[in-house]
Design a protein around this motif. Structure first.
Motif, short mmCIF file in Angstrom:
data_model
loop_
_atom_site.label_atom_id
_atom_site.label_comp_id
_atom_site.label_asym_id
_atom_site.label_seq_id
_atom_site.Cartn_x
_atom_site.Cartn_y
_atom_site.Cartn_z
N HIS A 1 -1.50 -1.17 -2.52
CA HIS A 1 -1.96 -0.75 -0.99
C HIS A 1 -1.90 -2.24 -0.68
CE1 HIS A 1 -4.21 2.83 -2.46
NE2 HIS A 1 -3.93 3.11 -1.53
N THR A 2 -2.36 -3.35 -1.24
CA THR A 2 -2.22 -4.79 -0.90
C THR A 2 -0.83 -5.13 -0.74
OG1 THR A 2 -4.54 -5.29 -1.89
CG2 THR A 2 -2.99 -7.01 -1.54
N GLN A 3 0.13 -5.08 -1.93
CA GLN A 3 1.43 -5.53 -1.86
C GLN A 3 2.30 -4.62 -0.83
OE1 GLN A 3 2.83 -3.65 -5.81
NE2 GLN A 3 1.49 -5.36 -6.84
N VAL A 4 2.01 -3.67 -0.32
CA VAL A 4 2.64 -2.74 0.59
C VAL A 4 2.21 -3.37 1.92
CG1 VAL A 4 3.03 -0.89 2.15
CG2 VAL A 4 3.08 -0.65 -0.41
N ALA A 5 0.84 -3.77 2.20
CA ALA A 5 0.59 -4.60 3.48
C ALA A 5 1.44 -6.08 3.66
CB ALA A 5 -1.12 -4.65 3.09
N ARG A 6 1.32 -6.54 2.38
CA ARG A 6 2.04 -8.03 2.53
C ARG A 6 3.35 -7.85 2.93
NH1 ARG A 6 -0.64 -10.20 -3.12
NH2 ARG A 6 -2.67 -10.98 -2.13
N ILE A 7 4.19 -6.63 2.82
CA ILE A 7 5.48 -6.52 3.24
C ILE A 7 5.55 -6.27 4.53
CG2 ILE A 7 7.43 -4.87 3.10
CD1 ILE A 7 6.82 -4.39 0.10
N PHE A 8 4.54 -5.58 5.25
CA PHE A 8 4.57 -5.32 6.69
C PHE A 8 4.01 -6.87 7.28
CE2 PHE A 8 4.55 -0.91 5.88
CZ PHE A 8 5.17 -0.23 7.08
N GLN A 9 3.39 -7.60 6.49
CA GLN A 9 2.99 -8.87 7.15
C GLN A 9 3.98 -9.81 7.23
OE1 GLN A 9 -0.17 -10.81 4.83
NE2 GLN A 9 -0.20 -12.67 6.17
#
Length: 214
Positions: free
Chosen positions: A81-89
């Motif tokens: 979840h955190t890894q994907v959020a960082r991609i969007f960031q």
């Protein structure tokens, strides 16, 4: 969808043409009627919010198409979840870096629906599609009022397979690199042609009339 966006941009251009206090920029937008290129508002990402709900199911199954909302192998095993959020960031940060001086600032809200990248089994055999979808909302940074209502954005990207995937990896074109840039491009395009419904056009025009300029 192309005609819908064209109609939206035309409505926005006509709506903003009567407001002399708002800076606009011309874009090359194909129209059915010749010599009618509207002035499209240029927006800048002043801030953004990314939501990757913990209710989204993660799958680590090495299958061609595992069941799950999040399938991601582009980072080491960890909090997907955190890894994907960082991609969007990272993607939104790239869009933010392109902000033009004098553009109308907006806040972009992104809520993930699906992030289905390729598993090892798919990537190193037949390849496939990075199936990505999210809801996107655009708001006035001062009032928080919705300018463009929440609407689903599909950001699918062809995923390399077999030898092509291996070659891409050697060239530095990893899944993460390609998806990050692709999402930046998709979000940028959405901001260049905002609004998903006729009601959204009216709200966009009203919201931009009261939005501050950077």
């Amino acid at each position: 969808m192309k005609k819908l966006r064209t109609g939206i941009m035309l409505a926005i251009g006509l709506g903003l043409s009567a407001c002399g206090s708002i800076d606009t920029a011309s874009r090359n937008i194909p129209l059915d009627v010749p010599q009618m290129v509207p002035a499209a508002p240029v927006v800048a990402v002043a801030d953004y919010n990314i939501k990757v709900s913990r209710s989204l199911r993660v799958s680590e199954a090495n299958m061609y198409y595992p069941m799950g909302d999040i399938v991601w192998r582009g980072d080491a095993m960890g909090d997907r979840h955190t890894q994907v959020a960082r991609i969007f960031q990272d993607s939104l940060t790239r869009v933010q870096a392109k902000n033009e001086e004098g553009a109308l600032p907006v806040v972009v809200d992104v809520e993930l629906i699906r992030f289905h990248a390729l598993t090892e089994k798919t990537r190193y055999t037949i390849g496939g599609v990075h199936s990505i979808a999210f809801n996107m909302t655009v708001r006035n940074p001062l009032t928080g009022d919705v300018i463009v209502p929440s609407h689903e954005v599909k950001a699918n990207l062809r995923g390399y397979g077999g030898n092509r995937a291996i070659t891409a990896e050697r060239q530095g074109l990893t899944q993460k690199v390609r998806i990050t840039q692709h999402l930046a491009n998709v979000i940028e395009q959405e901001l260049a042609a905002p609004g998903s419904t006729p009601e959204g056009v009216a709200e966009l025009v009203a919201g931009l009339e009261t939005a501050p300029r950077g």
